[in-house]
Motif scaffolding. Structure first.
Motif, PDB file in Angstrom:
ATOM      1  N   GLU A 242       1.924   9.603  -1.549  1.00  0.00           N
ATOM      2  CA  GLU A 242       2.790  10.176  -2.578  1.00  0.00           C
ATOM      3  C   GLU A 242       3.305   9.101  -3.522  1.00  0.00           C
ATOM      4  N   PHE A 243       3.614   7.956  -2.944  1.00  0.00           N
ATOM      5  CA  PHE A 243       4.102   6.875  -3.794  1.00  0.00           C
ATOM      6  C   PHE A 243       2.995   6.432  -4.755  1.00  0.00           C
ATOM      7  N   TYR A 244       1.776   6.411  -4.256  1.00  0.00           N
ATOM      8  CA  TYR A 244       0.644   6.078  -5.134  1.00  0.00           C
ATOM      9  C   TYR A 244       0.576   7.036  -6.325  1.00  0.00           C
ATOM     10  N   LYS A 245       0.678   8.330  -6.007  1.00  0.00           N
ATOM     11  CA  LYS A 245       0.579   9.317  -7.089  1.00  0.00           C
ATOM     12  C   LYS A 245       1.710   9.118  -8.090  1.00  0.00           C
ATOM     13  N   PHE A 246       2.839   8.730  -7.559  1.00  0.00           N
ATOM     14  CA  PHE A 246       3.982   8.501  -8.440  1.00  0.00           C
ATOM     15  C   PHE A 246       3.748   7.295  -9.362  1.00  0.00           C
ATOM     16  N   VAL A 247       3.321   6.165  -8.825  1.00  0.00           N
ATOM     17  CA  VAL A 247       3.147   4.987  -9.697  1.00  0.00           C
ATOM     18  C   VAL A 247       1.933   5.082 -10.597  1.00  0.00           C
ATOM     19  N   SER A 248       0.903   5.796 -10.153  1.00  0.00           N
ATOM     20  CA  SER A 248      -0.341   5.773 -10.924  1.00  0.00           C
ATOM     21  C   SER A 248      -0.475   6.964 -11.852  1.00  0.00           C
ATOM     22  N   GLY A 249       0.252   8.052 -11.558  1.00  0.00           N
ATOM     23  CA  GLY A 249       0.050   9.273 -12.327  1.00  0.00           C
ATOM     24  C   GLY A 249      -1.246   9.965 -11.915  1.00  0.00           C
ATOM     25  N   ASP A 250      -1.905   9.433 -10.899  1.00  0.00           N
ATOM     26  CA  ASP A 250      -3.148  10.037 -10.426  1.00  0.00           C
ATOM     27  C   ASP A 250      -2.822  11.258  -9.575  1.00  0.00           C
ATOM     28  N   PHE A 251      -3.803  12.111  -9.391  1.00  0.00           N
ATOM     29  CA  PHE A 251      -3.589  13.336  -8.677  1.00  0.00           C
ATOM     30  C   PHE A 251      -4.247  13.273  -7.293  1.00  0.00           C
ATOM     31  N   SER A 252      -5.290  12.469  -7.175  1.00  0.00           N
ATOM     32  CA  SER A 252      -5.962  12.338  -5.872  1.00  0.00           C
ATOM     33  C   SER A 252      -5.280  11.262  -5.041  1.00  0.00           C
ATOM     34  N   ASP A 253      -5.529  11.294  -3.735  1.00  0.00           N
ATOM     35  CA  ASP A 253      -5.056  10.220  -2.873  1.00  0.00           C
ATOM     36  C   ASP A 253      -5.815   8.935  -3.213  1.00  0.00           C
ATOM     37  N   PRO A 254      -5.199   7.774  -2.932  1.00  0.00           N
ATOM     38  CA  PRO A 254      -5.919   6.521  -3.188  1.00  0.00           C
ATOM     39  C   PRO A 254      -7.037   6.326  -2.169  1.00  0.00           C
ATOM     40  N   SER A 255      -7.961   5.435  -2.493  1.00  0.00           N
ATOM     41  CA  SER A 255      -9.051   5.157  -1.572  1.00  0.00           C
ATOM     42  C   SER A 255      -8.594   4.171  -0.487  1.00  0.00           C
ATOM     43  N   GLU A 256      -7.854   3.140  -0.866  1.00  0.00           N
ATOM     44  CA  GLU A 256      -7.385   2.105   0.074  1.00  0.00           C
ATOM     45  C   GLU A 256      -6.031   1.588  -0.379  1.00  0.00           C
ATOM     46  N   ARG A 257      -5.307   0.940   0.544  1.00  0.00           N
ATOM     47  CA  ARG A 257      -4.046   0.316   0.132  1.00  0.00           C
ATOM     48  C   ARG A 257      -3.841  -1.012   0.848  1.00  0.00           C
ATOM     49  N   LEU A 258      -3.036  -1.858   0.224  1.00  0.00           N
ATOM     50  CA  LEU A 258      -2.717  -3.169   0.779  1.00  0.00           C
ATOM     51  C   LEU A 258      -1.214  -3.354   0.612  1.00  0.00           C
ATOM     52  N   HIS A 259      -0.509  -3.508   1.725  1.00  0.00           N
ATOM     53  CA  HIS A 259       0.945  -3.697   1.655  1.00  0.00           C
ATOM     54  C   HIS A 259       1.232  -5.105   2.162  1.00  0.00           C
ATOM     55  N   ILE A 260       1.730  -5.985   1.298  1.00  0.00           N
ATOM     56  CA  ILE A 260       1.960  -7.352   1.759  1.00  0.00           C
ATOM     57  C   ILE A 260       3.387  -7.816   1.517  1.00  0.00           C
ATOM     58  N   ASN A 261       3.766  -8.748   2.371  1.00  0.00           N
ATOM     59  CA  ASN A 261       5.106  -9.309   2.302  1.00  0.00           C
ATOM     60  C   ASN A 261       4.946 -10.822   2.407  1.00  0.00           C
ATOM     61  N   ILE A 262       5.136 -11.518   1.290  1.00  0.00           N
ATOM     62  CA  ILE A 262       4.903 -12.962   1.281  1.00  0.00           C
ATOM     63  C   ILE A 262       6.253 -13.677   1.321  1.00  0.00           C
ATOM     64  N   GLU A 263       6.380 -14.596   2.276  1.00  0.00           N
ATOM     65  CA  GLU A 263       7.620 -15.368   2.355  1.00  0.00           C
ATOM     66  C   GLU A 263       7.279 -16.843   2.396  1.00  0.00           C
ATOM     67  N   GLY A 264       8.080 -17.653   1.734  1.00  0.00           N
ATOM     68  CA  GLY A 264       7.827 -19.086   1.711  1.00  0.00           C
ATOM     69  C   GLY A 264       8.351 -19.655   0.419  1.00  0.00           C
ATOM     70  N   ASN A 265       7.524 -20.509  -0.228  1.00  0.00           N
ATOM     71  CA  ASN A 265       7.927 -21.071  -1.520  1.00  0.00           C
ATOM     72  C   ASN A 265       8.230 -19.986  -2.520  1.00  0.00           C
ATOM     73  N   ILE A 266       7.389 -18.951  -2.413  1.00  0.00           N
ATOM     74  CA  ILE A 266       7.549 -17.836  -3.329  1.00  0.00           C
ATOM     75  C   ILE A 266       7.675 -16.583  -2.459  1.00  0.00           C
ATOM     76  N   ASN A 267       8.550 -15.684  -2.868  1.00  0.00           N
ATOM     77  CA  ASN A 267       8.772 -14.497  -2.038  1.00  0.00           C
ATOM     78  C   ASN A 267       8.502 -13.237  -2.832  1.00  0.00           C
ATOM     79  N   PHE A 268       7.661 -12.399  -2.289  1.00  0.00           N
ATOM     80  CA  PHE A 268       7.513 -11.093  -2.934  1.00  0.00           C
ATOM     81  C   PHE A 268       6.919 -10.083  -1.970  1.00  0.00           C
ATOM     82  N   LYS A 269       7.137  -8.821  -2.314  1.00  0.00           N
ATOM     83  CA  LYS A 269       6.534  -7.727  -1.565  1.00  0.00           C
ATOM     84  C   LYS A 269       5.665  -6.963  -2.542  1.00  0.00           C
TER      85      LYS A 269
END
Ligand code: ADP
Length: 620
Positions: A242-269
């Motif tokens: 559902e979140f994919y459909k929200f950010v992309s405006g697409d109507f179908s489910d996504p094919s794949e997803r990657l959820h990452i959490n990087i911590e260190g010198n630089i931090n992002f999710k």
């Protein structure tokens, strides 16, 4: 756009021709998913609210700086009306004319015409993707009133009204608060949308992840939630989708997803999604929005430089705590933080695609068919990651079936130590390439040749240099070794050969760079190959399409001295010298080779020569 004054205060404007056609399509087509209008309007409100929130990071000198940012929907079941209001950035008179009166990107109309199916239906879902989302409201209503006031302290407020057909009006009004409200009465067949439950369930379906509270008749209906901040294990597939459909405006489910959490010198999710299907605008520069950038849960922008161009088909979010607090567009443009995020993300994404290719080659093939034309451009634009990208490329080849792929690793394994090259040939379709006489030698000797039939191949492969020290080599330039099985006795003798080649050269003169004996032909009498200065033939075709005055380089004509037809010509030459008939035959051979390359300039002459040959052949 022309403005006629109706009264002192109200001005009438006519929509541009393209816009009229678009509106006509929207009003008179039938829809699947008509409820999409709600998503489009809520998402416009959310964009407008994001702009205010962004502005407030550096400057609070606006109307109502302390008001809660929110979207309010009022539905009136009796009146069948809906009103959607926000206290976002609002619009100026100029915005109303230029933003609500014109189609933003060229080509939009064509795309929308294309998505209209034979039964006259349009999938409303696709409308939003073309930057004309606001107009989807005309699916469910005949008349729309927009009241708006820009957030600047001294701004004026305006009312915009349109029946959607030809024109709209704008008048000045009094409005105390900043922001926009959009009000309309539902057509009879869509009156269901005036029911609370229908609105609520539609919002939950399409707009649950909107970053601002949405109230329907004063009751909050969404959960404002930064899903990427949660732990992977706590998020269900359904929530991810559902979140994919929200950010992309697409109507179908996504094919794949990657959820990452990087911590260190630089931090992002980040959550990055691979869509199931490519948009028709995949290669267009207009289609640039990819990952949304958040700074500590606050939306910053949806076109930040977070991914290299060749990965811009991916959708999702990046949230970092490492941007300065008063972040502005200028800051993000040159930010070393974003540059670092981009590097890390790109590597992670390429590893993720490599995993996909290893684990599920069918899915990877589907990805490549969809997004390959853009993705492969990375192979010669992203030098840092070239080693990761080359093994991800896929090609049809003389060893694969139609529509199936091989990869470079497989190619060189099959080719073996001896072969120092990776051979390729480019053209418009597999079918036309398979008839290319230049392939005959390779077929006979069972040497695999990559078939480059996607236009993007031509912009990449010739510039790749080498893969694991094997040079990419076009077959029409390849230095062909003498084939062992060649039947020397069957060939024309040396002095006759010299004389025949001279007649060829005299006849064709400066149409060609040279005439030489061919070592590559097996079944065909002649073929054209690139001259010394020549570009890839497919590349030349494209240059010609883009630039009418483009001069193609001269070709070399190779002749097959063991071919019966060439032997006959040599005999003619020996017996009667360079006769008109001989010269006509040579012209015809040359033009036939051009025809096979899709390069024949003058078909009329070609055909009339055929007629005269046929006439001769049918005389008795
Ligand atoms: P898109 O949102 O893809 O640009 P739309 O047709 O939905 O296309 O909207 C056209 C433009 O109208 C928007 O880009 C925005 O500038 C303006 N607009 C629409 N709705 C609002 C709103 N609620 N507040 C402020 N501006 C809006």
């Amino acid at each position: 756009m022309s403005a006629d004054t109706i009264s002192e205060q109200t001005q009438s404007y006519e929509f541009k021709a393209e816009m009229k056609q678009l509106l006509n399509l929207i009003i008179h087509s039938l829809y699947t998913h008509p409820e999409v209008f709600l998503r489009e309007l809520v998402s416009n409100s959310s964009d407008a609210l994001n702009k205010v929130r962004f502005r407030k990071l550096t400057d609070t000198n606006i109307i109502d700086p302390d008001d809660e940012l929110r979207i309010d929907i009022k539905v009136d079941k009796e009146e069948q009306t809906i009103e959607i209001s926000d206290n976002g950035i609002g619009m100026t008179q100029e915005d109303l004319v230029s933003r609500l009166g014109t189609i933003a990107s060229s080509g939009t109309l064509d795309f929308i015409k294309n998505i209209k199916k034979e039964d006259g239906k349009i999938d409303a879902n696709l409308i939003g993707q073309f930057g004309v989302g606001f107009y989807s409201v005309f699916m469910v209503t005949e008349e729309v009133t927009v009241e708006t006031r820009n957030a600047e302290n001294d701004s004026q407020a305006f009312r915009w009204i349109s029946f959607g057909e030809d024109n709209f009006t704008i008048e000045e009004i009094e409005k105390e608060k900043r922001g926009t409200s959009i009000k309309f009465k539902l057509k009879e067949e869509y009156k269901e949308f005036a029911e609370d439950w229908k609105i609520n369930s539609t919002i939950q379906k399409y707009s649950n992840f909107v970053d601002f509270p949405v109230y329907v008749n004063d009751e909050k209906v969404n959960t404002v939630d930064a899903i990427w901040q949660r732990k992977k294990d706590d998020i269900t597939d359904e929530e991810y989708n559902e979140f994919y459909k929200f950010v992309s405006g697409d109507f179908s489910d996504p094919s794949e997803r990657l959820h990452i959490n990087i911590e260190g010198n630089i931090n992002f999710k980040a959550i990055v999604y691979l869509p199931e299907n490519a948009p028709p605008t995949l290669l267009s520069q207009e289609n640039q929005k990819s990952l949304h950038l958040y700074s500590n849960r606050v939306f910053i922008q949806d076109d930040a430089d977070l991914l290299p161009d060749y990965l811009r088909f991916l959708k999702g979010v990046v949230d970092t705590e490492d941007l300065p607090l008063n972040v502005s567009r200028e800051v993000t443009q040159n930010s070393p933080v974003l540059a670092k995020i981009k590097n890390i993300l790109t590597k992670k994404i390429l590893d993720w695609l490599t995993d996909l290719a290893n684990k599920d080659s069918d899915k990877y093939t589907k990805f490549y068919k969809n997004f390959g034309p853009l993705f492969k451009l990375g192979s010669n634009s992203d030098f840092t990651n070239k080693e990761k990208i080359l093994p991800l490329l896929r090609f049809e080849s003389t060893n694969t079936k139609n529509g199936e792929f091989t990869d470079l690793e497989a190619y060189i394994t099959k080719a073996g130590e001896e072969q120092k090259e990776i051979f390729y040939v480019s053209g418009q379709s597999r079918e036309s390439l398979e008839r290319n006489p230049n392939l005959e030698y390779f077929k006979k000797n069972e040497i695999e040749v990559l078939l480059l039939i996607d236009p993007s191949d031509v912009f990449t492969v010739p510039y790749l240099g080498a893969f694991k020290e094997k040079l990419f080599t076009p077959i029409d330039k390849a230095d062909i070794k003498d084939s062992k099985e060649e039947n020397e006795e069957n060939k024309i003798e040396d002095e006759q050969k010299g004389s025949l080649i001279k007649v060829f050269k005299d006849t064709l003169q400066d149409k060609i760079e040279d005439v030489i004996e061919s070592k590559r032909l097996v079944d065909s009498p002649v073929t054209l190959v690139s001259g010394k200065q020549g570009l890839d033939p497919q590349m030349e075709k494209m240059m010609k399409m883009m630039d009418k005055n483009f001069q193609s380089s001269k070709k070399i004509l190779e002749i097959n001295l063991s071919h019966p037809l060439i032997k006959n010509l040599s005999k003619m030459n020996l017996e009667s010298g360079s006769t008109v008939d001989l010269r006509n035959a040579i012209e015809q051979l040359y033009e036939s080779a051009q025809l096979l390359e899709g390069e024949l300039q003058n078909p009329a002459e070609f055909v009339s020569r055929i007629y005269s040959f046929m006439e001769k052949a049918t005389e008795n």
